[in-house]
Design an enzyme around this catalytic site. Structure first.
Site, mmCIF file in Angstrom:
data_model
loop_
_atom_site.group_PDB
_atom_site.id
_atom_site.type_symbol
_atom_site.label_atom_id
_atom_site.label_comp_id
_atom_site.label_asym_id
_atom_site.label_seq_id
_atom_site.Cartn_x
_atom_site.Cartn_y
_atom_site.Cartn_z
ATOM 1 N N ASP A 186 0.931 -1.273 -0.243
ATOM 2 C CA ASP A 186 0.002 -0.004 0.013
ATOM 3 C C ASP A 186 0.788 1.330 -0.165
ATOM 4 O O ASP A 186 1.381 1.536 1.195
ATOM 5 C CB ASP A 186 -0.878 0.090 1.196
ATOM 6 C CG ASP A 186 -1.817 0.986 1.288
ATOM 7 O OD1 ASP A 186 -1.623 2.112 0.287
ATOM 8 O OD2 ASP A 186 -2.859 0.849 2.129
ATOM 9 N N HIS A 187 0.971 1.916 -1.045
ATOM 10 C CA HIS A 187 2.152 2.916 -1.228
ATOM 11 C C HIS A 187 1.739 4.103 -0.348
ATOM 12 O O HIS A 187 2.775 4.687 0.042
ATOM 13 C CB HIS A 187 2.175 3.477 -2.805
ATOM 14 C CG HIS A 187 0.905 4.172 -2.884
ATOM 15 N ND1 HIS A 187 0.016 3.756 -3.610
ATOM 16 C CD2 HIS A 187 0.874 5.403 -3.176
ATOM 17 C CE1 HIS A 187 -1.011 4.622 -3.887
ATOM 18 N NE2 HIS A 187 -0.426 5.811 -3.581
ATOM 19 N N HIS A 249 -6.025 2.541 1.631
ATOM 20 C CA HIS A 249 -5.500 3.714 2.106
ATOM 21 C C HIS A 249 -6.158 4.344 3.490
ATOM 22 O O HIS A 249 -5.577 4.609 4.449
ATOM 23 C CB HIS A 249 -5.367 4.582 0.983
ATOM 24 C CG HIS A 249 -4.665 4.285 -0.194
ATOM 25 N ND1 HIS A 249 -3.830 3.401 -0.384
ATOM 26 C CD2 HIS A 249 -5.066 4.645 -1.434
ATOM 27 C CE1 HIS A 249 -3.403 3.136 -1.551
ATOM 28 N NE2 HIS A 249 -3.963 3.744 -2.267
#
Length: 501
Positions: A186-187, A249
């Site tokens: 999950d960047h 996110h």
């Protein structure tokens, strides 16, 4: 794990000709190389379906690299790095292609002394995740012939479309790769200020002492964008804001904001506390979805002075699409720390400004002393700015200078990237380095994925069953979304804080 050094490895990128590779992964590798953070023994193999030579592949990567890195592009760094970048063409379903890849990997191990250590990065459409993992195993690519080295898999979102599909995918992956070698990326978790949330809380008694329902009135988590669907129509039509942003996110931001202090800073201790938050989320029964969740879709409007089309007019989007591009909801965490404190979450495309923030609003003082004399004062608020600005904003009350006895809000504003835009490393730099180190702290564990899907599925199921809310409410591009999003807070006597403070 933080002190571990990156270990020699070969990075195999499935989807080597895709946007993620050229816009994020290769620029991240360039920057790591420029900082002397890559291991000495390292190589990259891109895998795709286009017919390209190694030289053509490298040449095709350069324009996106130049755009991403800008003035920080170092010709000498790229010259060294590109000599270690290779390309192999085959269809992801093709058994022979995997056998050819295995032979080339063995040659690469010998040439670059990578010891059989391999990172398989799946920068591909979700339908190929299971296929690639099974083919890797069937063709001897997960455990090489010498039996040496480790093999890790990195998986981009979305990890499934719902809980059922996520469980099927997880069974396929864990049948081949152990949980410790599975990195669900999950960047957002690689962003500098998200990593700083825990430091801000647990390294400062000033904040941790009041980080609870005795002092906090509400928490707002916003991730707003000015862009539309762009070139992601096929994916976005299936995902929408619910699956694209909330399931990963935003729920990750919620867990970091709401978690209890971990017993240590080890990977599993941190992950355990995040999962406890997800398990403590109050269930969204159908009547709560109808009342506490707002679903919207952008129409035509103006962004930064230019006219933009409605979502249904975008290329690749159905003219009758019911996909949501905006989501706002009220969430409650049922534990002793947060009982009674609402968490408001908002995300959307084609909104007025681009910003990602966590905003903590503290409770008002009782109506005595200055409140009695001056009336209701502005609340204390703490804003953790994640992007595009990175930093911390704190608002409190003080007397105005001079003879006037009135009180006004003042601010302390720390911005760590205002003067130096590239002061913070890109998220993918940190995350790629952590994969090489074998540090999964900033990656999601399976039970995090499982509980987040359980929560999100409640909303999706109600939308599918309740005709009153089965279609999103339209909102003009360039606004803050549907009016109902404001009403969600107004009925509680609250309002959204503007992104950025």
């Amino acid at each position: 794990m933080a002190g571990l050094q990156p270990v020699e490895a070969v990075l195999v990128i499935f989807g080597g000709t895709g946007d993620l590779t050229s816009r994020k992964l290769i620029p991240a590798l360039h920057n790591l190389k420029a900082k002397d953070s890559l291991p000495q023994h390292f190589a990259v193999i891109g895998v795709g379906r286009r017919q390209l030579s190694d030289q053509e592949f490298r040449k095709n990567l350069y324009p996106a690299l130049r755009q991403a890195v800008g003035e920080n592009l170092r010709a000498d760094t790229w010259a060294e790095l590109q000599e270690r970048i290779f390309y192999r063409r085959f269809d992801f379903q093709d058994e022979r292609g995997y056998r050819v890849l295995r032979e080339f990997l063995e040659q690469t191990d010998a040439a670059y002394q990578t010891g059989g250590n391999r990172i398989y990065y799946l920068a591909v459409a979700p339908e190929y995740f299971g296929v690639i993992v099974e083919k890797l195993y069937a063709n001897g690519l997960v455990r090489n012939r010498s039996g040496q080295g480790w093999q890790r898999v990195v998986i981009e979102k979305p990890f499934g479309r719902d809980l059922a599909t996520a469980r099927v995918l997880n069974r396929k992956i864990t049948a081949v790769f152990s949980e410790k070698n599975t990195f669900r990326i999950d960047h957002y978790l690689g962003k500098e200020m998200i990593q700083n949330i825990m430091v801000l809380r647990f390294a400062n008694p000033l904040f941790e002492a009041v980080w609870n329902n005795k002092y906090v009135d509400n928490v707002q988590i916003s991730a707003t964008e000015t862009v539309g669907v762009e070139n992601r129509a096929g994916y976005y039509e299936q995902a929408g804001a619910l699956r694209d942003m909330l399931q990963n996110h935003l729920l990750q931001l919620l867990t970091l904001t709401g978690m209890e202090p971990p017993v240590s800073l080890t990977t599993e201790a941190v992950r355990d506390e995040k999962v406890k938050v997800l398990r403590s989320l109050r269930a969204l029964a159908p009547e709560r979805v109808a009342g506490d969740v707002v679903r919207g879709q952008y129409g035509p409007g103006r962004i930064e002075g230019g006219q933009v089309a409605a979502y249904r007019e975008e290329k690749g989007i159905s003219p009758s699409s019911d996909t949501e591009t905006f989501l706002a909801l009220k969430v409650e965490i049922d534990n002793f720390r947060w009982a009674g404190v609402p968490f408001y979450i908002r995300t959307g495309k084609r909104l007025r400004a681009k910003s990602t923030d966590v905003i903590v609003q503290f409770k008002a003082l009782p109506p005595i002393l200055y409140v009695k004399e001056h009336g209701e004062l502005e609340p204390n608020i703490l804003i953790i700015r994640i992007q595009p600005k990175e930093g911390v904003y704190f608002q409190f009350n003080a007397k105005k200078p001079g003879m006037d006895p009135s009180i006004s809000p003042v601010k302390m504003d720390f911005c760590q990237n205002c003067d130096f835009e590239n002061n913070s490393p890109e998220a993918y730099e940190k995350l790629l380095l952590d994969v090489m180190r074998g540090d999964p702290t900033l990656f999601t564990r399976w039970d995090e994925v499982e509980y987040s899907w359980k929560f999100v599925d409640q909303i999706a199921q109600t939308w599918g069953e309740d005709q009153r809310i089965s279609s999103p409410v339209p909102y003009p591009a360039g606004t803050w979304g549907p009016a109902a999003a404001g009403e969600l807070l107004a009925r509680d006597g609250r309002a959204w804080w503007s992104p950025g403070g």
